[in-house]
Design an enzyme around this catalytic site. Structure first.
Site, mmCIF file in Angstrom:
data_model
loop_
_atom_site.group_PDB
_atom_site.id
_atom_site.type_symbol
_atom_site.label_atom_id
_atom_site.label_comp_id
_atom_site.label_asym_id
_atom_site.label_seq_id
_atom_site.Cartn_x
_atom_site.Cartn_y
_atom_site.Cartn_z
ATOM 1 N N LYS A 1 0.803 -1.195 0.000
ATOM 2 C CA LYS A 1 0.000 0.000 0.000
ATOM 3 C C LYS A 1 0.851 1.267 0.000
ATOM 4 O O LYS A 1 0.357 2.355 -0.273
ATOM 5 C CB LYS A 1 -0.858 0.028 1.293
ATOM 6 C CG LYS A 1 -1.742 -1.168 1.514
ATOM 7 C CD LYS A 1 -2.373 -1.039 2.934
ATOM 8 C CE LYS A 1 -2.773 -2.390 3.452
ATOM 9 N NZ LYS A 1 -3.229 -2.312 4.849
ATOM 10 N N GLY A 2 2.104 1.116 0.355
ATOM 11 C CA GLY A 2 2.952 2.276 0.637
ATOM 12 C C GLY A 2 3.096 3.282 -0.485
ATOM 13 O O GLY A 2 3.291 4.467 -0.253
ATOM 14 N N ASP B 1 7.350 3.015 -2.690
ATOM 15 C CA ASP B 1 7.613 4.133 -1.771
ATOM 16 C C ASP B 1 9.044 4.109 -1.273
ATOM 17 O O ASP B 1 9.669 5.141 -1.111
ATOM 18 C CB ASP B 1 6.618 4.113 -0.591
ATOM 19 C CG ASP B 1 6.575 2.770 0.122
ATOM 20 O OD1 ASP B 1 6.982 1.758 -0.474
ATOM 21 O OD2 ASP B 1 6.142 2.726 1.284
ATOM 22 N N ASP C 1 14.487 -0.801 0.774
ATOM 23 C CA ASP C 1 15.198 -0.937 2.047
ATOM 24 C C ASP C 1 16.237 -2.054 1.870
ATOM 25 O O ASP C 1 17.319 -1.828 1.338
ATOM 26 C CB ASP C 1 14.122 -1.279 3.094
ATOM 27 C CG ASP C 1 14.584 -1.094 4.514
ATOM 28 O OD1 ASP C 1 15.746 -1.412 4.800
ATOM 29 O OD2 ASP C 1 13.797 -0.635 5.352
ATOM 30 N N LYS D 1 17.030 3.635 0.611
ATOM 31 C CA LYS D 1 17.828 3.534 1.842
ATOM 32 C C LYS D 1 18.964 2.544 1.586
ATOM 33 O O LYS D 1 18.910 1.381 2.028
ATOM 34 C CB LYS D 1 16.907 3.035 2.963
ATOM 35 C CG LYS D 1 17.287 3.512 4.346
ATOM 36 C CD LYS D 1 16.467 2.809 5.390
ATOM 37 C CE LYS D 1 15.338 3.617 5.936
ATOM 38 N NZ LYS D 1 14.632 2.939 7.052
ATOM 39 N N PHE E 1 14.029 5.410 10.955
ATOM 40 C CA PHE E 1 12.687 4.842 10.816
ATOM 41 C C PHE E 1 11.746 5.916 10.273
ATOM 42 O O PHE E 1 11.255 6.758 11.017
ATOM 43 C CB PHE E 1 12.182 4.315 12.163
ATOM 44 C CG PHE E 1 11.122 3.260 11.999
ATOM 45 C CD1 PHE E 1 9.990 3.507 11.227
ATOM 46 C CD2 PHE E 1 11.260 2.014 12.592
ATOM 47 C CE1 PHE E 1 9.019 2.551 11.048
ATOM 48 C CE2 PHE E 1 10.290 1.035 12.424
ATOM 49 C CZ PHE E 1 9.170 1.315 11.649
ATOM 50 N N VAL E 2 11.508 5.861 8.960
ATOM 51 C CA VAL E 2 10.713 6.921 8.324
ATOM 52 C C VAL E 2 9.263 6.487 8.118
ATOM 53 O O VAL E 2 8.990 5.333 7.770
ATOM 54 C CB VAL E 2 11.337 7.370 6.984
ATOM 55 C CG1 VAL E 2 12.593 8.184 7.229
ATOM 56 C CG2 VAL E 2 11.628 6.198 6.057
ATOM 57 N N ASP F 1 4.201 3.476 6.530
ATOM 58 C CA ASP F 1 3.558 3.221 7.816
ATOM 59 C C ASP F 1 4.508 2.640 8.849
ATOM 60 O O ASP F 1 5.594 2.155 8.524
ATOM 61 C CB ASP F 1 2.410 2.215 7.626
ATOM 62 C CG ASP F 1 2.918 0.783 7.440
ATOM 63 O OD1 ASP F 1 3.834 0.571 6.599
ATOM 64 O OD2 ASP F 1 2.437 -0.117 8.137
ATOM 65 N N ARG G 1 0.437 6.745 7.635
ATOM 66 C CA ARG G 1 0.466 6.864 6.172
ATOM 67 C C ARG G 1 -0.079 8.210 5.705
ATOM 68 O O ARG G 1 0.302 8.713 4.658
ATOM 69 C CB ARG G 1 -0.369 5.756 5.514
ATOM 70 C CG ARG G 1 0.168 4.347 5.707
ATOM 71 C CD ARG G 1 -0.562 3.389 4.779
ATOM 72 N NE ARG G 1 -0.436 1.989 5.167
ATOM 73 C CZ ARG G 1 0.536 1.174 4.777
ATOM 74 N NH1 ARG G 1 1.497 1.629 4.016
ATOM 75 N NH2 ARG G 1 0.563 -0.089 5.152
#
Ligand code: PRP
Length: 186
Positions: free
Chosen positions: A49-50, A107, A110, A138, A159-160, A166, A172
């Site tokens: 969903k990000g 989004d 990582d 990242k 931690f963004v 989310d 969000r």
């Protein structure tokens, strides 16, 4: 709790609304430039969903006509560190795969466990090209050697949340990217 109360969990704003807008403008221009002179169909495929908020803003800056669709894919494992196995709970299929260019919209990248596997999965369906676009990257967290074709903003290992991202399904709707206070997730 309302949306404004979420701000108190944010240590500081990492990326402002203005900076997000600038990144979106730059990415849309790059995508438009790359599509110039190409026939066929461009499909922007958001990974739920990000990517939702980023995607909604990005497409309104594009000049290239697109089709919009979604996949839902994630890596199995613990909540904050993704692991090896890719799980696709909403797949993308299209009758005509020739002359179709896909850009997967994320989004954040990582560990890099999710996106390369999704690219491979879509390439196997025979699309003309499969590229990737991520708002945030990242690279210090990377476990797999992978670079997106289009990168908005490189972020440090913090931690963004916000702007689609989310923690435990919250934050969000924040309009900026913020760093979550440690006490919230530790
Ligand atoms: C996040 C993000 C990417 C993935 C990136 O999704 O949207 O899909 O993790 O991490 P990786 O590079 O370590 O694989 P998540 O599974 O948290 O789902 P969401 O988009 O619904 O928040």
């Amino acid at each position: 709790m309302n949306c404004f109360e979420l701000h108190k969990d944010i240590d500081h704003v990492l990326i402002t609304e203005e900076e997000l807008d600038e990144a979106n403008t730059r990415l849309a221009a790059l995508i438009d430039q790359a599509q110039q002179g190409r026939d066929g169909q461009l499909v922007l495929l958001g990974v739920l969903k990000g990517s939702l908020v980023f995607l909604a803003d990005l497409i309104r800056k594009l000049r290239t006509p697109i089709e919009l669709d979604f996949v839902k894919a994630s890596s199995y494992g613990a909540s904050t560190v993704s692991t090896g196995q890719l799980k696709i709970s909403l797949d993308y299929d299209r009758k005509e795969a020739e002359n179709v260019d896909i850009i997967i919209i994320e989004d954040i990248i990582d560990s890099g466990n999710t996106l390369p596997k999704l690219v491979k999965h879509l390439k196997e369906k025979g699309f003309r090209s499969v590229r990737t676009c991520t708002l945030l990257d990242k690279p210090t967290r990377r476990m797999v050697d992978f670079q997106a074709d289009y990168v908005g903003i490189v972020v440090p290992d913090e931690f963004v949340v916000g702007y689609g991202l989310d923690y435990d399904e919250k934050y969000r709707e924040l309009p900026y990217i913020g760093v979550l206070k440690e006490e919230v997730y530790k």
